[in-house]
Design an enzyme around this catalytic site. Structure first.
Site, PDB file in Angstrom:
ATOM      1  N   ALA A   1      30.493  48.400  56.293  1.00 25.86           N
ATOM      2  CA  ALA A   1      31.656  47.780  55.652  1.00 25.86           C
ATOM      3  C   ALA A   1      32.967  48.405  56.114  1.00 25.86           C
ATOM      4  O   ALA A   1      33.921  47.696  56.465  1.00 25.86           O
ATOM      5  CB  ALA A   1      31.527  47.876  54.138  1.00 25.86           C
TER       6      ALA A   1
ATOM      7  N   HIS B   1      33.962  19.916  42.461  1.00 24.66           N
ATOM      8  CA  HIS B   1      34.313  19.423  43.804  1.00 24.66           C
ATOM      9  C   HIS B   1      35.813  19.161  43.870  1.00 24.66           C
ATOM     10  O   HIS B   1      36.385  18.630  42.927  1.00 24.66           O
ATOM     11  CB  HIS B   1      33.556  18.118  44.088  1.00 24.66           C
ATOM     12  CG  HIS B   1      33.932  17.492  45.397  1.00 24.66           C
ATOM     13  ND1 HIS B   1      33.460  17.963  46.613  1.00 24.66           N
ATOM     14  CD2 HIS B   1      34.763  16.448  45.687  1.00 24.66           C
ATOM     15  CE1 HIS B   1      33.962  17.224  47.586  1.00 24.66           C
ATOM     16  NE2 HIS B   1      34.754  16.293  47.048  1.00 24.66           N
TER      17      HIS B   1
ATOM     18  N   GLU C   1      40.384  66.355  37.648  1.00 28.77           N
ATOM     19  CA  GLU C   1      40.702  65.724  38.932  1.00 28.77           C
ATOM     20  C   GLU C   1      41.613  66.635  39.754  1.00 28.77           C
ATOM     21  O   GLU C   1      42.627  67.114  39.252  1.00 28.77           O
ATOM     22  CB  GLU C   1      41.382  64.369  38.712  1.00 28.77           C
ATOM     23  CG  GLU C   1      41.843  63.681  39.983  1.00 28.77           C
ATOM     24  CD  GLU C   1      40.745  63.506  41.026  1.00 28.77           C
ATOM     25  OE1 GLU C   1      40.934  63.996  42.161  1.00 28.77           O
ATOM     26  OE2 GLU C   1      39.706  62.898  40.705  1.00 28.77           O
TER      27      GLU C   1
END
Length: 462
Positions: free
Chosen positions: A181, A441, A32
């Site tokens: 997006a 619910h 990285e």
């Protein structure tokens, strides 16, 4: 050091692949050049959601009177909002560092370049280069903001998503190019914080990959909240010679000039495949992506590629899934190939958008005889109680067999609800079974059951 696997890039594809490889007993290293976690953790998925949460909170405060609560003189500290976002990203990156240590994965800091003979050369920040070898090399170099020919990014007045996360001060006026997006998320964030936002979209509707009804609903809500939207429009030039920007926009009616402080170019991403060593090794590319098979093998034995640098959807969860499949195959397992038609897409503006599978138009174009059920959140008790009545759930079924072909949602928290539809499609659940699966619910998720019932003429609360 000789490894079983070396992964170049530590985004959600790379680091997840590294962890799974280590779990499978493979000696693993990851390369990285910046921070562990890649763009997603440091400059994408995570810090943007932190910004959006601050915008959500500010909106709640500004509308507190709607809930019987009075708040006077609410203000935001833009610098503190940005700092919180960076702190969240840094914390997540630190978490990946911990996971690397926990799983005994060697982290090699520097810029990686693949070589022939299954080797990777890594140049550190001092310019020193060291070579490493492995039986298998996985390329997971990700993607970056696409730069339009007519809109050159200077990093100050015209920039991509990365700069948009760390502006020194909040602009008064902003033009956002593109309504995918990235474009709509930043449009919502800056608008909610008080910036005057104009979206310029080349296609005839915003969020053009979504179902047409979703696009119309988001456009209505955005316009109601003060965001200006220009569709079938193209930015042909940005003049930055003055104090701000003069943006020339070509429309069907002619050319219009918009004055603003900054321009965010959110016209998609481009794969990071330059200077990686692909040409030297002989790895084939097509349309700016690395060619791979269903197990992410390139045309050169021992070299693989996953994530945004390959042809699949440029989404973090896709990269992670690809990474796991790739290393499981390397380890001798027989993983199932990824079904790219059952990948959920989520957009975190407000209202949120979530979808999976066929749109209504795509299902018809594919030759299906369909049943469509739609349930608006305006008919949901939980949505009314929460004050989030905008939006709906729309389900598309194959009329012959009852198969769920697609699910499209727009509203509060729908990015948390879409997983039900993904699992239903994976298990080949029918519309009737979804109706008979009792939902709690009051919840927003009841709308899924009600939408299924609407498709079959059995809806109760509408």
């Amino acid at each position: 050091m000789n490894y079983d696997v070396i992964i170049v890039g530590s985004g959600p594809g790379g680091y997840v692949a590294a962890i799974r490889a280590s779990q499978l007993g493979l000696k693993t290293a990851i390369v990285e050049k910046e921070s562990l976690g890649g763009v997603c953790l440091n400059w994408g998925c995570i810090p943007t959601k932190a910004l959006l949460k601050s915008a959500n909170v500010f909106e709640y405060i500004n509308h507190a009177k709607d809930y019987g609560i009075e708040v006077k003189d609410a203000k935001h500290d833009f610098g503190a909002v940005v700092k919180r976002s960076r702190d969240v990203a840094n914390g997540m990156s630190g978490g990946v560092q911990f996971l690397m240590k926990k799983n005994k994965i060697d982290v090699i800091n520097g810029t990686g370049k693949i070589l022939k003979g299954k080797k990777v050369a890594v140049k550190d920040d001092k310019g020193n280069t060291k070579e490493y070898s492995a039986k298998n090399i996985i390329i997971a170099t990700g993607a970056r903001s696409r730069e339009l020919p007519s809109v050159k990014q200077d990093g100050e007045k015209v920039f991509g998503y990365r700069k948009a996360m760390v502006l020194d001060k909040q602009p008064k006026k902003m033009v956002v190019i593109g309504s995918g997006a990235i474009g709509v998320e930043f449009s919502y964030f800056y608008s909610a914080m008080g910036t005057e936002v104009t979206i310029v979209e080349y296609m005839d509707r915003i969020v053009p990959v979504e179902d047409e009804e979703v696009s119309k609903q988001l456009e209505r809500t955005f316009k109601k909240n003060g965001i200006k939207i220009m569709t079938s429009a193209e930015v042909t030039n940005v003049n930055t010679s003055g104090k701000g920007c003069k943006v020339e926009v070509k429309t069907k009616k002619g050319t219009e000039t918009i004055e603003c402080d900054v321009v965010l170019s959110a016209a998609g991403v481009v794969a990071n495949i330059e200077n990686v060593g692909l040409e030297d090794v002989g790895i084939k590319t097509e349309k700016g992506k690395i060619k791979v098979d269903e197990m992410y093998r390139t045309n050169v034995d021992g070299y693989y590629a996953i994530g945004d640098c390959t042809p699949g959807q440029a989404l973090a969860h896709v990269a992670s899934a690809e990474g796991i499949i790739c290393v499981e195959n390397i380890a001798g397992h027989k993983p199932q190939a990824l079904d790219y038609n059952n990948i959920p897409g989520c957009t975190y503006c407000s209202p949120e958008i979530a979808s999976v599978g066929y749109t209504e138009k795509a299902a018809k174009d594919a030759g299906y005889d369909i049943k469509v059920g739609k349930f608006p959140f305006s008919a949901s008790g939980k949505a009314s109680a929460a004050g989030h009545k905008d939006g709906f759930v729309k389900l598309i079924f194959d009329a012959k067999y009852g198969e769920l072909l697609g699910a499209h949602m727009i509203g509060a928290n729908v990015t948390e609800m879409i997983a039900e539809a993904v699992v239903a499609r994976k298990l080949e659940t029918t519309g009737t079974e979804m109706i008979k699966a009792v939902h709690p619910h009051p919840t927003m998720s009841e709308a899924v059951m009600e939408a299924a019932a609407a498709a079959y003429g059995e809806v109760i609360h509408m």
